[in-house]
Design a protein around this motif. Structure first.
Motif, PDB file in Angstrom:
ATOM      1  N   ALA A 217       0.742  -1.512  -0.174  1.00 16.20           N
ATOM      2  CA  ALA A 217       0.014   0.227   0.000  1.00 16.20           C
ATOM      3  C   ALA A 217       0.867   1.114  -0.025  1.00 16.20           C
ATOM      4  O   ALA A 217       1.642   1.564   0.758  1.00 16.20           O
ATOM      5  N   ILE A 218       0.680   2.034  -0.566  1.00 11.18           N
ATOM      6  CA  ILE A 218       1.203   3.260  -0.860  1.00 11.18           C
ATOM      7  C   ILE A 218       0.769   4.929  -0.588  1.00 11.18           C
ATOM      8  O   ILE A 218      -0.836   4.531  -1.442  1.00 11.18           O
ATOM      9  N   VAL A 219       0.322   5.387   0.084  1.00  9.39           N
ATOM     10  CA  VAL A 219      -0.642   6.639   0.289  1.00  9.39           C
ATOM     11  C   VAL A 219       0.554   7.971  -0.143  1.00  9.39           C
ATOM     12  O   VAL A 219       1.333   8.174   1.269  1.00  9.39           O
ATOM     13  N   ALA A 220       0.150   8.977  -1.065  1.00 11.58           N
ATOM     14  CA  ALA A 220       0.917   9.693  -1.358  1.00 11.58           C
ATOM     15  C   ALA A 220      -0.092  11.422  -1.119  1.00 11.58           C
ATOM     16  O   ALA A 220      -0.909  11.458  -1.284  1.00 11.58           O
TER      17      ALA A 220
ATOM     18  N   HIS B  30       0.985  -7.234 -10.511  1.00 12.77           N
ATOM     19  CA  HIS B  30       1.625  -6.423  -8.854  1.00 12.77           C
ATOM     20  C   HIS B  30       0.352  -7.057  -8.189  1.00 12.77           C
ATOM     21  O   HIS B  30      -0.300  -7.402  -8.545  1.00 12.77           O
ATOM     22  N   HIS B  31       1.795  -6.377  -7.079  1.00 11.15           N
ATOM     23  CA  HIS B  31       0.920  -6.664  -5.398  1.00 11.15           C
ATOM     24  C   HIS B  31       0.518  -4.774  -5.175  1.00 11.15           C
ATOM     25  O   HIS B  31       0.519  -5.655  -3.362  1.00 11.15           O
ATOM     26  N   THR B  32       1.180  -4.278  -5.385  1.00 13.62           N
ATOM     27  CA  THR B  32       0.807  -2.683  -4.364  1.00 13.62           C
ATOM     28  C   THR B  32      -0.592  -2.093  -5.369  1.00 13.62           C
ATOM     29  O   THR B  32      -0.605  -1.405  -6.751  1.00 13.62           O
TER      30      THR B  32
ATOM     31  N   LEU C 200      -6.422  -0.153   1.324  1.00 12.32           N
ATOM     32  CA  LEU C 200      -5.164  -1.190   0.090  1.00 12.32           C
ATOM     33  C   LEU C 200      -4.488  -2.365   0.520  1.00 12.32           C
ATOM     34  O   LEU C 200      -4.072  -3.231  -0.212  1.00 12.32           O
ATOM     35  N   TYR C 201      -4.011  -2.009   1.396  1.00 13.72           N
ATOM     36  CA  TYR C 201      -2.688  -3.203   1.732  1.00 13.72           C
ATOM     37  C   TYR C 201      -3.928  -4.290   2.053  1.00 13.72           C
ATOM     38  O   TYR C 201      -3.697  -5.402   2.119  1.00 13.72           O
ATOM     39  N   ASP C 202      -5.484  -4.016   2.581  1.00 10.61           N
ATOM     40  CA  ASP C 202      -6.477  -5.332   2.168  1.00 10.61           C
ATOM     41  C   ASP C 202      -6.975  -5.706   1.104  1.00 10.61           C
ATOM     42  O   ASP C 202      -7.421  -6.776   0.907  1.00 10.61           O
ATOM     43  N   GLY C 203      -6.029  -4.559   0.223  1.00  9.09           N
ATOM     44  CA  GLY C 203      -6.668  -5.551  -1.205  1.00  9.09           C
ATOM     45  C   GLY C 203      -7.930  -4.568  -1.630  1.00  9.09           C
ATOM     46  O   GLY C 203      -8.232  -5.730  -2.896  1.00  9.09           O
ATOM     47  N   LYS C 204      -7.732  -3.887  -1.258  1.00 12.85           N
ATOM     48  CA  LYS C 204      -9.367  -2.840  -1.946  1.00 12.85           C
ATOM     49  C   LYS C 204      -9.194  -2.750  -3.189  1.00 12.85           C
ATOM     50  O   LYS C 204      -8.642  -1.067  -2.551  1.00 12.85           O
ATOM     51  N   ARG C 205      -9.421  -2.664  -3.582  1.00 14.53           N
ATOM     52  CA  ARG C 205      -8.999  -1.931  -5.726  1.00 14.53           C
ATOM     53  C   ARG C 205     -10.034  -0.991  -5.631  1.00 14.53           C
ATOM     54  O   ARG C 205      -9.180  -0.219  -6.600  1.00 14.53           O
TER      55      ARG C 205
END
Ligand SMILES: NC(=O)c1ccc[n+]([C@@H]2O[C@H](COP(=O)([O-])OP(=O)(O)OC[C@H]3O[C@@H](n4cnc5c(N)ncnc54)[C@H](O)[C@@H]3O)[C@@H](O)[C@H]2O)c1
Length: 360
Positions: free
Chosen positions: A127-130, A185-187, A250-255
């Motif tokens: 997960a990336i939060v910018a 990808h996984h991000t 995001l980490y939990d994969g919620k697109r």
């Protein structure tokens, strides 16, 4: 224990900008939650600073490294292998951006690209939060901005953050596309746009620290440059809470959480600069100011954020209204200037906040 605390415990989390105002609060919150926090920043340039007061250099791993240096950033990220990245490092001041636009563009645009590219090269970041800003939007009548509004930016800072948004969006489309999540990808990545943030521990050249200095350091009377400008004032905890919730999804994969998010305050927190000053002086029970309008270093006259998306999908909403926000920030500075134990008051304020969000 609340869900966020359980989620953050033992997670390996990189904060860029951990020596700054918001980054230090975020680092302290992550430590409080038991996360394995690591930072990348420049050394603090002002004294006092929250990073030093909280002894964060000893309490988390950290690298003093310029985010414009891709080679070094890539090495650090490859070595640390963070699961989550909060990207806050930036040249954050409109006025400084007029003095050094190139540095502002390099740091805020290329620096953001470097972080995203290093994360892409690592491949393991979930997960990336910018963090960008409310100032990324092209100014429009009504000045009430939604995530899909056109990006713009009159001054170099605002334009650099709009540029960062374009970079983030391009990385999301090209490399972290939610459609191909789990296959190519996984991000998952998102950008977060919050308002004018204040709270204890900020000594940059901004209105709230200026008010505090005028009261406690008494060197000179407060000068207000843009008295009528309306801003989305927020206590620092509220946007940080939004960033944490977003990272979890995001980490939990919620697109569906990939993309841009506004985190603005409630309707009553849109005050003019002059009214914020008056409200703060009321709490401190003292203070005086003069108005000296600045027509050279122009700033947007009015900024309001529509945060319905965060409220509806993330379940986020501001915990503190403007009254609470100013009071809590004032309590922190009072404690600091009285020489009280600042780590204790900082943790106490974080504890109170987490107790509040547990009950929401
Ligand atoms: N404070 C606000 O009101 C506000 C409002 C909207 C958005 N933001 C954004 O939030 C983020 C944090 O802001 P802040 O108020 O904590 O600012 P700050 O100046 O206190 O912190 C900035 C951090 O970025 C780091 N940094 C700056 N240039 C760097 C470089 N070239 N390489 C590595 N690190 C670098 C600094 O060392 C520091 O740790 C920024 O992205 C800012 O644009 C802040």
């Amino acid at each position: 224990m609340n869900d966020l605390k359980i989620f953050l415990k033992n997670k390996k989390i990189l904060i860029t900008g951990h020596t700054g105002f918001k980054g230090s609060w975020l680092a302290q919150m992550l430590i409080y939650c038991g996360a394995d926090a690591v930072g990348i920043s420049l050394e603090p340039k002002i004294d006092p600073n929250l990073f030093g007061l909280l002894d964060l250099q000893k309490r988390m791993r950290g690298y003093f490294c310029d985010i414009r240096n891709f080679k070094k950033i890539k090495e650090i990220i490859a070595f640390e292998k963070p699961e989550i990245i909060f990207h806050l490092a930036a040249q954050p001041l409109v006025r400084d951006s007029y003095d050094d636009p190139l540095y502002t563009f390099e740091t805020n645009i290329i620096g953001t690209a470097n972080i995203l590219q290093a994360a892409k090269d690592l491949g393991d970041v979930k997960a990336i939060v910018a963090i960008t800003t409310d100032k990324v939007y092209e100014e429009k009548i009504g000045c009430f901005y939604e995530e899909n509004d056109k990006l713009g930016g009159y001054d170099p800072y605002s334009a650099s953050k709009a540029g960062a948004e374009m970079v983030i969006n391009s990385y999301i489309n090209s490399f972290f596309n939610p459609e191909f999540y789990g296959k190519k990808h996984h991000t998952l990545a998102a950008s977060a746009r919050a308002g004018n943030v204040f709270g204890g521990g900020d000594w940059l050249s901004r209105i709230f620290p200026d008010i505090v200095r005028s009261i406690f350091e008494k060197k000179e009377k407060l000068i207000i440059r843009n008295p009528d400008s309306i801003r989305p004032w927020q206590h620092v905890f509220d946007p940080l809470y939004g960033y944490l919730l977003l990272a979890k999804e995001l980490y939990d994969g919620k697109r569906e959480f990939s993309g841009a998010w506004n985190f603005g305050p409630d309707a009553k927190s849109y005050l003019t600069v002059e009214n914020l000053v008056k409200q703060t002086f009321d709490i401190f029970k003292r203070g005086a100011y003069d108005i000296n309008q600045d027509f050279v270093k122009r700033e947007a006259g009015c900024l309001k954020l529509n945060s319905n998306k965060a409220r509806r999908l993330l379940g986020w909403h501001p915990v503190y209204d403007i009254g609470d926000s100013v009071r809590i920030a004032c309590e922190w500075y009072e404690a600091f200037y009285r020489g009280n134990d600042i780590k204790q008051i900082t943790d106490c304020q974080i504890d109170l906040f987490f107790n509040k969000i547990t009950k929401i």
